[in-house]
Design a protein around this motif. Structure first.
Motif, short mmCIF file in Angstrom:
data_model
loop_
_atom_site.label_atom_id
_atom_site.label_comp_id
_atom_site.label_asym_id
_atom_site.label_seq_id
_atom_site.Cartn_x
_atom_site.Cartn_y
_atom_site.Cartn_z
N ALA A 1 35.46 32.51 38.58
CA ALA A 1 34.39 32.03 37.70
C ALA A 1 33.85 33.13 36.79
O ALA A 1 33.30 32.84 35.72
CB ALA A 1 33.25 31.45 38.53
N MET A 2 34.04 34.38 37.18
CA MET A 2 33.58 35.51 36.35
C MET A 2 34.60 35.93 35.29
O MET A 2 34.31 36.77 34.45
CB MET A 2 33.28 36.72 37.25
N LYS A 3 35.79 35.36 35.31
CA LYS A 3 36.85 35.77 34.40
C LYS A 3 36.85 34.94 33.12
O LYS A 3 36.31 33.83 33.07
CB LYS A 3 38.23 35.62 35.07
N THR A 4 37.50 35.50 32.09
CA THR A 4 37.81 34.72 30.90
C THR A 4 39.15 34.02 31.13
O THR A 4 39.88 34.33 32.07
CB THR A 4 37.91 35.63 29.67
N ARG A 5 39.47 33.08 30.26
CA ARG A 5 40.76 32.39 30.40
C ARG A 5 41.91 33.38 30.27
O ARG A 5 42.92 33.25 30.97
CB ARG A 5 40.87 31.30 29.34
N ARG A 6 41.77 34.36 29.40
CA ARG A 6 42.84 35.34 29.20
C ARG A 6 43.05 36.17 30.46
O ARG A 6 44.19 36.41 30.89
CB ARG A 6 42.50 36.24 28.02
N GLU B 1 36.91 41.80 35.22
CA GLU B 1 36.58 43.07 34.58
C GLU B 1 35.08 43.34 34.57
O GLU B 1 34.65 44.49 34.59
CB GLU B 1 37.12 43.09 33.15
N SER B 2 34.28 42.31 34.53
CA SER B 2 32.82 42.47 34.55
C SER B 2 32.19 41.20 35.09
O SER B 2 32.84 40.14 35.15
CB SER B 2 32.28 42.76 33.14
N VAL B 3 30.95 41.31 35.50
CA VAL B 3 30.20 40.15 36.00
C VAL B 3 29.59 39.42 34.82
O VAL B 3 28.73 39.96 34.12
CB VAL B 3 29.10 40.59 36.99
N ARG B 4 30.05 38.25 34.55
CA ARG B 4 29.56 37.48 33.41
C ARG B 4 29.26 36.05 33.87
O ARG B 4 29.91 35.53 34.78
CB ARG B 4 30.58 37.47 32.27
N GLY B 5 28.28 35.44 33.23
CA GLY B 5 27.88 34.09 33.61
C GLY B 5 28.12 33.05 32.55
O GLY B 5 27.57 31.95 32.63
N GLU B 6 28.95 33.38 31.55
CA GLU B 6 29.20 32.43 30.47
C GLU B 6 29.83 31.14 30.96
O GLU B 6 29.47 30.04 30.51
CB GLU B 6 30.09 33.06 29.39
N ASN B 7 30.77 31.28 31.89
CA ASN B 7 31.44 30.07 32.39
C ASN B 7 30.48 29.18 33.16
O ASN B 7 30.54 27.94 33.06
CB ASN B 7 32.61 30.46 33.29
#
Length: 275
Positions: free
Chosen positions: A33-38, A49-55
């Motif tokens: 869930a923290m990843k981008t599609r790429r 690569e980093s903790v992100r909440g965009e998804n």
């Protein structure tokens, strides 16, 4: 190595492996869930690569998980409230009141526990459709009450049977009616069992897919678990967004298990011991 210590290791190793097998899917889902599609396409098993909440934000707003979450909260709250009300009344009556047919009624509730929902789903859907309750909150709430009420009655009846008859007799001598005994005596005494059964029923209703899918066909009224199931086909190419929806659905259940695990265990064994 001492024999006692060796025995502890024999038990600890399998339990540790079982705990790891249970925790790993949640950690894997959180990482995805923290990843981008790429990132996911390049290496699905690597760390984000980093903790992100965009998804998670996308799943909550654009996908509609926020609306599904609210639907589940409304349905589960009212269903559990009705289950506790009817279950506690029936449990009190079947355990403490003497009337003709009480044993047969309890056996009927016990027998209903062994009827799979798939056996009654078609007649239930037809009745709900004829009464105009399909795709409505009251319809799904009543379906949950009908499905889980035998389990609730069974546990609460078993628990209330442990209440000494002398307490009920003393309440009658003090001038309490049947309703007064239920409200002033049985409800306070039964709070541990009511809490435990309420938690179990909340988990059953929250995790349900089949009944909610049958009773709520429109996207607007979907519950959270049905919404997560629909994401698998709609976002099959966007696995991080799908994983975010799964995470949103899993976090409340995980929180309940972590903070109320003792009450859940008590609910499973309610009425199995005297006192």
């Amino acid at each position: 190595m001492p024999r006692r210590r060796r025995s502890a290791w024999v038990a600890a190793v399998p339990m540790g492996l079982l705990a790891l097998a249970t925790i790993y899917p949640l950690l894997f889902t959180t990482n995805v869930a923290m990843k981008t599609r790429r990132e996911y396409i390049l290496d699905r098993f690597s760390l984000a690569e980093s903790v992100r909440g965009e998804n998670i934000v996308t799943a909550w707003t654009s996908v509609g998980m926020g609306r599904y979450f609210a639907n589940s909260v409304v349905v589960v709250t009212f269903a559990v409230a009705l289950l506790l009300l009817f279950g506690s009344m029936a449990g009190f009556a079947l355990s403490q009141l003497r009337f003709r047919g009480s044993s047969a009624l309890f056996l009927g509730c016990l027998a209903a526990l062994f009827i799979p929902f798939q056996v009654i789903m078609v007649p239930l859907a037809r009745v709900m459709a004829d009464t105009g309750l399909i795709d409505t909150y009251p319809g799904l709430i009543l379906a949950y009450v009908a499905q889980f009420l035998p389990f609730t009655i069974f546990l609460l009846t078993s628990y209330y049977r442990t209440v000494p008859a002398e307490i009920i007799d003393a309440a009658r001598i003090d001038g309490n009616s049947v309703y007064g005994i239920y409200r002033r005596i049985m409800v306070p005494i039964g709070r541990p069992a009511l809490l435990s059964v309420g938690i179990l029923n909340a988990l059953f209703c929250w995790n349900d897919v089949l009944i909610a899918l049958l009773m709520m066909p429109s996207a607007e009224h979907r519950t959270l678990m049905v919404g997560v199931t629909s994401l698998r086909g709609q976002y099959s190419a966007d696995i991080p967004t799908f994983a975010s929806g799964v995470l949103v659905a899993a976090v409340p259940v995980l929180a309940i298990y972590l903070f109320l695990q003792r009450q859940i265990a008590d609910g499973v064994t309610a009425g199995s011991t005297k006192g």
